[in-house]
Write a protein that holds these residues in place. Sequence first.
Motif, short mmCIF file in Angstrom:
data_model
loop_
_atom_site.label_atom_id
_atom_site.label_comp_id
_atom_site.label_asym_id
_atom_site.label_seq_id
_atom_site.Cartn_x
_atom_site.Cartn_y
_atom_site.Cartn_z
N LEU A 175 33.52 -79.88 -18.12
CA LEU A 175 33.46 -78.52 -18.80
C LEU A 175 33.12 -77.38 -17.53
CD1 LEU A 175 32.52 -79.28 -22.29
CD2 LEU A 175 34.93 -78.80 -21.41
N PRO A 176 33.86 -75.95 -17.40
CA PRO A 176 33.24 -75.25 -16.55
C PRO A 176 31.93 -74.55 -17.16
CG PRO A 176 35.05 -74.36 -17.67
CD PRO A 176 35.09 -75.88 -18.06
N GLU A 177 31.11 -74.00 -16.12
CA GLU A 177 29.85 -73.35 -16.42
C GLU A 177 30.36 -71.59 -16.86
OE1 GLU A 177 26.82 -74.30 -16.79
OE2 GLU A 177 27.67 -76.46 -16.53
N VAL A 178 29.51 -70.98 -17.44
CA VAL A 178 30.04 -69.74 -17.62
C VAL A 178 29.56 -68.89 -16.44
CG1 VAL A 178 29.31 -67.61 -19.13
CG2 VAL A 178 29.25 -69.85 -20.15
N LYS A 179 30.13 -67.89 -15.82
CA LYS A 179 30.15 -67.20 -14.94
C LYS A 179 30.07 -65.67 -15.15
CE LYS A 179 31.44 -70.54 -11.40
NZ LYS A 179 32.34 -71.00 -10.18
N TYR A 180 29.40 -64.85 -14.55
CA TYR A 180 29.08 -63.70 -14.58
C TYR A 180 29.59 -62.74 -13.39
CZ TYR A 180 26.88 -65.05 -19.07
OH TYR A 180 26.56 -65.58 -20.20
N ARG A 181 29.74 -61.26 -13.65
CA ARG A 181 30.11 -60.29 -12.64
C ARG A 181 28.98 -59.39 -12.59
NH1 ARG A 181 35.81 -60.29 -11.82
NH2 ARG A 181 35.64 -57.94 -11.69
N PHE A 182 27.83 -59.78 -12.51
CA PHE A 182 26.58 -58.56 -12.59
C PHE A 182 26.94 -57.82 -11.30
CE2 PHE A 182 24.53 -61.43 -15.72
CZ PHE A 182 23.98 -60.46 -16.53
N ILE A 183 26.51 -56.53 -11.40
CA ILE A 183 26.59 -55.58 -10.44
C ILE A 183 24.97 -54.80 -10.69
CG2 ILE A 183 28.99 -55.24 -10.38
CD1 ILE A 183 27.95 -52.60 -11.92
N THR A 184 24.39 -54.32 -9.53
CA THR A 184 23.37 -53.60 -9.41
C THR A 184 23.65 -51.93 -9.57
OG1 THR A 184 23.43 -53.41 -6.92
CG2 THR A 184 22.14 -55.22 -7.97
N ARG A 185 22.78 -51.09 -9.79
CA ARG A 185 22.98 -49.67 -9.86
C ARG A 185 23.62 -49.21 -8.67
NH1 ARG A 185 24.95 -45.90 -9.85
NH2 ARG A 185 24.72 -43.81 -11.10
N SER A 186 23.04 -49.72 -7.52
CA SER A 186 23.33 -49.28 -6.02
C SER A 186 24.97 -49.54 -5.82
CB SER A 186 22.58 -49.65 -5.18
OG SER A 186 22.77 -51.18 -5.11
N GLU A 187 25.36 -50.57 -6.39
CA GLU A 187 26.80 -50.77 -6.32
C GLU A 187 27.83 -49.97 -7.24
OE1 GLU A 187 26.21 -55.77 -5.20
OE2 GLU A 187 26.38 -55.03 -7.24
N LEU A 188 27.31 -49.38 -8.16
CA LEU A 188 28.42 -48.99 -9.31
C LEU A 188 29.03 -47.82 -8.76
CD1 LEU A 188 28.98 -48.59 -12.28
CD2 LEU A 188 27.12 -47.32 -12.70
N ASP A 189 28.56 -46.97 -8.07
CA ASP A 189 29.45 -45.73 -7.61
C ASP A 189 30.47 -46.22 -6.82
OD1 ASP A 189 27.70 -44.08 -8.86
OD2 ASP A 189 26.38 -43.82 -7.29
N ASP A 190 30.79 -47.35 -6.23
CA ASP A 190 31.79 -47.62 -5.26
C ASP A 190 32.83 -48.41 -6.19
OD1 ASP A 190 30.58 -46.48 -3.14
OD2 ASP A 190 29.32 -48.52 -2.71
N LEU A 191 32.76 -48.76 -7.44
CA LEU A 191 33.70 -49.40 -8.20
C LEU A 191 34.68 -48.42 -8.70
CD1 LEU A 191 31.22 -51.68 -10.21
CD2 LEU A 191 32.49 -52.40 -8.08
N PRO A 192 35.83 -49.13 -9.04
CA PRO A 192 36.94 -48.28 -9.69
C PRO A 192 36.92 -48.31 -11.06
CG PRO A 192 37.86 -50.50 -8.96
CD PRO A 192 36.31 -50.51 -8.32
N HIS A 193 37.39 -47.30 -11.65
CA HIS A 193 37.71 -46.71 -12.80
C HIS A 193 38.37 -47.94 -13.64
CE1 HIS A 193 38.24 -44.07 -16.67
NE2 HIS A 193 39.45 -44.80 -16.78
N ASN A 194 37.61 -48.21 -14.76
CA ASN A 194 38.04 -49.56 -15.76
C ASN A 194 37.54 -50.87 -15.19
OD1 ASN A 194 39.05 -49.73 -18.24
ND2 ASN A 194 40.97 -50.46 -17.81
N HIS A 195 36.75 -50.95 -14.12
CA HIS A 195 36.49 -52.06 -13.51
C HIS A 195 35.46 -52.81 -14.53
CE1 HIS A 195 35.15 -55.04 -10.25
NE2 HIS A 195 33.94 -54.83 -10.82
N SER A 196 35.73 -53.99 -14.59
CA SER A 196 34.85 -54.94 -15.66
C SER A 196 33.50 -55.50 -14.99
CB SER A 196 35.58 -56.00 -16.30
OG SER A 196 34.86 -56.93 -17.20
N CYS A 197 32.37 -55.41 -15.59
CA CYS A 197 31.15 -55.86 -14.98
C CYS A 197 30.05 -56.13 -15.85
CB CYS A 197 30.57 -55.00 -13.89
SG CYS A 197 30.25 -53.34 -14.75
N ASP A 198 29.09 -56.84 -15.49
CA ASP A 198 27.86 -57.13 -16.64
C ASP A 198 26.57 -56.48 -15.70
OD1 ASP A 198 29.49 -58.86 -17.73
OD2 ASP A 198 29.18 -60.63 -16.07
#
Length: 303
Positions: free
Chosen positions: A138-161
């Motif tokens: 069975l697969p493990e649960v994986k996440y897509r955590f980002i830090t605040r310093s990375e946020l401004d470079d992400l595109p509109h509607n991008h999904s993250c934790d």
Amino acid sequence: SKLTNLGHLEMTWRSRVHFHPLLVRILHKSRLRYYGKPEKKMDMPYQAYFEVADGSGMMSMVLWNSLCLEWYHSMKVGTVLLLAKYAIKSSYPFKTHPTPGDSQMKRFATIEICLNVRDPPTEISIIPEEMVKPEWGLPEVKYRFITRSELDDLPHNHSCDVIGLVTFVGRAERARKREHSEDFWLYRWAHAIDGTSDQPFILELFATSQPDVFEHIHPMTYLVCTQMRVMTENPSRTVYLTTSNESQIFITGWHKGQPYTKDAKVKNFIQWTKSQSEADQIKKTVIGGYYPFPRPPDSFLKY
């Protein structure tokens, strides 16, 4: 008993009426949906979507009606289920889909597993985590955590934790779901910091199916929000995050045993909080009040 897997189900479901049991792990969980209407006499018009996976890939699973009241709160992200006497149907084409933490995982999108109280009456068993064997694959649960310093470079509607220390939480507000509608969304604004930027995460938190968490978001709590969507406000280019249909929210007191506690960025955040003075942070916190967002320009000329 003899088990089947999701990949085999997709290939053979049209030629079968009865299916072998399934062993799956829950990777995503939607909010509970109420679909009752005054003219339709249904006892328990509830529905919830889950994304479940085994070694062959990931598929949607739908929990219907009175089973929602019985099982919804027990079925957490990371829970392992043994399912028997379930139904298979073609997928509903208009449902939302979470962004998987593992981009390599195969998604079976044409069919979904239906758990009903009858026709057939589904048998659901929760397998305790200590009894889960590695050979089940069975697969493990994986996440897509980002830090605040990375946020401004992400595109509109991008999904993250995200994870952060709450510095502001606004009052609960309501917005109409549709114009002239009597149904409302309940939401509140929050700010959270993680030490990687001078700016906080600006979070628009809609009430999910976790009222006990939503009502107890306070300054100085560690807040985790999963499956958030990046929203860019033009023309100011102000970036904030909003909840999606599959978002889960956790605060201090709810983190123990959650799969994200193993994530490297979560561990880094905990290390950062240990270096902070609680008294200094409390001086910067705010609670309640009206939060106009996006903020209006400084002058009429900028409108």
